[in-house]
Design a protein around this motif. Structure first.
Motif, short mmCIF file in Angstrom:
data_model
loop_
_atom_site.label_atom_id
_atom_site.label_comp_id
_atom_site.label_asym_id
_atom_site.label_seq_id
_atom_site.Cartn_x
_atom_site.Cartn_y
_atom_site.Cartn_z
N LEU A 156 0.82 -1.20 0.00
CA LEU A 156 0.00 0.00 0.00
C LEU A 156 0.86 1.26 0.00
N ILE A 157 1.95 1.25 0.76
CA ILE A 157 2.82 2.43 0.79
C ILE A 157 3.53 2.60 -0.56
N ILE A 158 3.93 1.49 -1.19
CA ILE A 158 4.53 1.57 -2.52
C ILE A 158 3.54 2.18 -3.51
N PHE A 159 2.26 1.86 -3.36
CA PHE A 159 1.23 2.43 -4.22
C PHE A 159 1.20 3.96 -4.09
N VAL A 160 1.28 4.45 -2.87
CA VAL A 160 1.26 5.89 -2.64
C VAL A 160 2.50 6.55 -3.26
N ILE A 161 3.66 5.90 -3.11
CA ILE A 161 4.89 6.42 -3.72
C ILE A 161 4.72 6.52 -5.24
N ALA A 162 4.09 5.50 -5.83
CA ALA A 162 3.89 5.49 -7.28
C ALA A 162 2.97 6.61 -7.73
N MET A 163 2.05 7.04 -6.86
CA MET A 163 1.10 8.09 -7.21
C MET A 163 1.74 9.48 -7.14
N MET A 164 2.82 9.59 -6.37
CA MET A 164 3.48 10.89 -6.19
C MET A 164 4.86 10.84 -6.86
N ALA A 165 5.54 11.97 -6.83
CA ALA A 165 6.90 12.03 -7.36
C ALA A 165 7.81 12.55 -6.25
N PRO A 166 8.24 11.68 -5.35
CA PRO A 166 9.06 12.14 -4.22
C PRO A 166 10.38 12.73 -4.67
N PHE A 262 -1.88 10.26 2.49
CA PHE A 262 -2.55 9.36 1.55
C PHE A 262 -3.72 10.06 0.85
N GLN A 263 -4.37 10.96 1.55
CA GLN A 263 -5.49 11.68 0.93
C GLN A 263 -4.99 12.62 -0.15
N ALA A 264 -3.87 13.29 0.11
CA ALA A 264 -3.31 14.20 -0.88
C ALA A 264 -2.80 13.42 -2.10
N ALA A 265 -2.31 12.19 -1.86
CA ALA A 265 -1.75 11.40 -2.96
C ALA A 265 -2.83 10.83 -3.87
N ALA A 266 -3.95 10.39 -3.28
CA ALA A 266 -4.95 9.69 -4.11
C ALA A 266 -6.38 9.98 -3.71
N GLY A 267 -6.63 11.13 -3.11
CA GLY A 267 -7.99 11.53 -2.78
C GLY A 267 -8.68 10.57 -1.83
N THR A 268 -9.97 10.36 -2.04
CA THR A 268 -10.76 9.48 -1.18
C THR A 268 -10.25 8.05 -1.25
N PHE A 269 -9.84 7.62 -2.44
CA PHE A 269 -9.29 6.28 -2.61
C PHE A 269 -8.04 6.10 -1.74
N GLY A 270 -7.17 7.11 -1.76
CA GLY A 270 -5.96 7.06 -0.93
C GLY A 270 -6.28 7.07 0.55
N TYR A 271 -7.33 7.82 0.91
CA TYR A 271 -7.73 7.89 2.31
C TYR A 271 -8.20 6.51 2.79
N LYS A 272 -8.92 5.78 1.93
CA LYS A 272 -9.35 4.42 2.27
C LYS A 272 -8.14 3.49 2.40
N PHE A 273 -7.15 3.69 1.54
CA PHE A 273 -5.92 2.92 1.64
C PHE A 273 -5.24 3.18 2.98
N PHE A 274 -5.26 4.45 3.39
CA PHE A 274 -4.68 4.78 4.69
C PHE A 274 -5.39 4.03 5.81
N GLY A 275 -6.71 3.92 5.70
CA GLY A 275 -7.47 3.18 6.70
C GLY A 275 -7.00 1.74 6.81
N LEU A 276 -6.72 1.12 5.67
CA LEU A 276 -6.24 -0.26 5.67
C LEU A 276 -4.84 -0.36 6.26
N ILE A 277 -3.97 0.60 5.93
CA ILE A 277 -2.62 0.64 6.50
C ILE A 277 -2.69 0.84 8.01
N LEU A 278 -3.54 1.75 8.45
CA LEU A 278 -3.68 2.02 9.87
C LEU A 278 -4.20 0.79 10.61
N LEU A 279 -5.15 0.10 10.00
CA LEU A 279 -5.68 -1.12 10.59
C LEU A 279 -4.58 -2.17 10.72
#
Length: 403
Positions: A156-166, A262-279
């Motif tokens: 999930l974190i790799i997904f967020v990295i792929a969505m952004m350009a660090p 996560f929300q900034a990276a992928a909007g609502t979808f990213g926010y849901k991903f954050f929920g899974l990571i947090l869980l």
């Protein structure tokens, strides 16, 4: 690989992932997001220090515990009578406080994913943790659960990295040549991901799995280095994700800075991903904190079995999880406490490590045939001195702001 070696390797991997996932729980998510927003690329230096300290601490502590065949509190008591009880108090109180945040992280994860209240989510998470610990072959079930959740978290974190350009270049530069060194961030992130109960989770897991003595050195190294590698990968990825968001000009919500990434990276979808990571983070850290803290309440000798402890252990686990869940349910998420306890654990770390390093010089504890590697001893004492200095600087800085 024969059946015996396969079993030993499985135990080592269980210890590796228990340690790694304990290190990158909800507290780590909060601390990393908070300090990245404050320090930017300079926080990479704290991540670097954290990884180096992790190597020195875990390789030393795992080896000393497993080769001696004794848990840390027993070693401390044999070194100085009563010292083990003090160490137990420090670890258990810190672990219990962290566990309130861990179970809260599970509750918040359920809240983000399914919209149920964090308090009710925490109740569900607490129930799941109890089931995992109280079923038959609980340690194996715990190992498998932690390993699956670790894979989920990394992907999930790799997904967020792929969505952004660090900004990898500036991040790498400031990691090795920071424009500003903040000792509070170093003490907090090291304490929150290496200090306290986390330092002992892997070694105690190997011991409870039956590994002990010099014949287990191979599995000690494999387990410790795997755990360090997994935890370090997640530390770096989350730092880069946070830095990408901050650099892009997205402000992080101080009430939930990690969710903002996560929300900034992928909007609502990213926010849901954050929920899974947090869980995943909350559940793995709850298991790690509970297992390690309860393991500090056993004081049996080297190869004996403490039947009284084995009988009351399930009740200790129940109390630990129920108490943490109840505190969160009735009081709420101690977000600030998670950061503060990380700093406190950073102060505990040099004390705990120093105790075990001194123990390596006692043949009564380590055995007459074992000699601790010089490089590990030197590395360990450098960490003790550095963390003690950083901790003192943090205390002085905090006191100066009060007057």
């Amino acid at each position: 690989m024969d059946k015996k070696n396969k079993s030993a390797f499985g135990i080592a991997m269980g210890g590796a992932f228990l340690m790694a996932m304990s290190a990158v729980g909800p507290g780590f998510l909060t601390q990393t997001a908070t300090f990245t927003s404050q320090l930017g690329a300079d926080f990479g230096f704290a991540i670097l220090v954290c990884i180096l300290v992790d190597i020195g601490v875990q390789l030393n502590i795992w080896r000393i515990i497993v080769i001696s065949g004794k848990k840390a509190q027993t070693i401390a008591n044999e070194l100085v009578p009563g010292l083990g009880y003090l160490l137990t108090a420090l670890i258990v109180i810190g672990g219990l406080t962290f566990n309130i945040g861990n179970i809260g992280g599970v509750g918040l994860g359920f809240n983000v994913l399914f919209g149920i209240s964090p308090e009710n989510g925490a109740l569900i998470g607490g129930a799941i943790a109890l089931i995992i610990f109280l079923v038959r072959n609980a340690l194996i079930v715990m190992d498998r659960t932690v390993q699956v959740l670790a894979v989920v978290k990394v992907l999930l974190i790799i997904f967020v990295i792929a969505m952004m350009a660090p900004p990898v270049g500036p991040a790498a530069y400031h990691t090795f040549l920071p424009s500003h060194i903040d000792f509070y961030s170093i003490v907090t992130i090291v304490g929150g991901t290496v200090g306290g109960y986390i330092s002992f989770s892997g070694g105690h897991r190997l011991l409870e799995g039956g590994l002990r003595g010099t014949q287990s050195i191979r599995y000690i190294n494999e387990g410790a280095l795997t755990g360090i590698g997994v935890a370090s990968l997640i530390r770096i990825l989350l730092f880069l994700a946070g830095l990408a968001v901050v650099t892009a000009g997205h402000p992080l919500n101080p009430l939930n800075p990690a969710a903002s990434i996560f929300q900034a990276a992928a909007g609502t979808f990213g926010y849901k991903f954050f929920g899974l990571i947090l869980l995943a983070a909350g559940m793995t850290s709850t298991l790690g904190s509970t297992f390690t803290s309860v393991s500090f309440l056993e004081y049996s000798k080297e190869n004996s079995v403490n039947h009284t402890y084995q009988k009351i252990r399930p009740y200790l686990i129940i109390f630990f999880i129920v108490f943490s869940t109840a505190i969160f349910y009735f009081i709420g998420s101690p977000a600030k406490v998670l950061v503060a306890v990380g700093a406190i654990n950073g102060l505990i770390l040099p004390i705990a490590l120093a105790i075990l390093l001194v123990a390596t010089m006692r043949k009564k504890i380590m055995g007459t045939a074992y000699k601790h590697p010089l490089w590990l001893t030197v590395f360990g004492w450098i960490i003790v001195i550095f963390m003690a200095y950083a901790g003192i600087q943090t205390v002085i800085k905090n006191l100066s702001t009060l007057y």
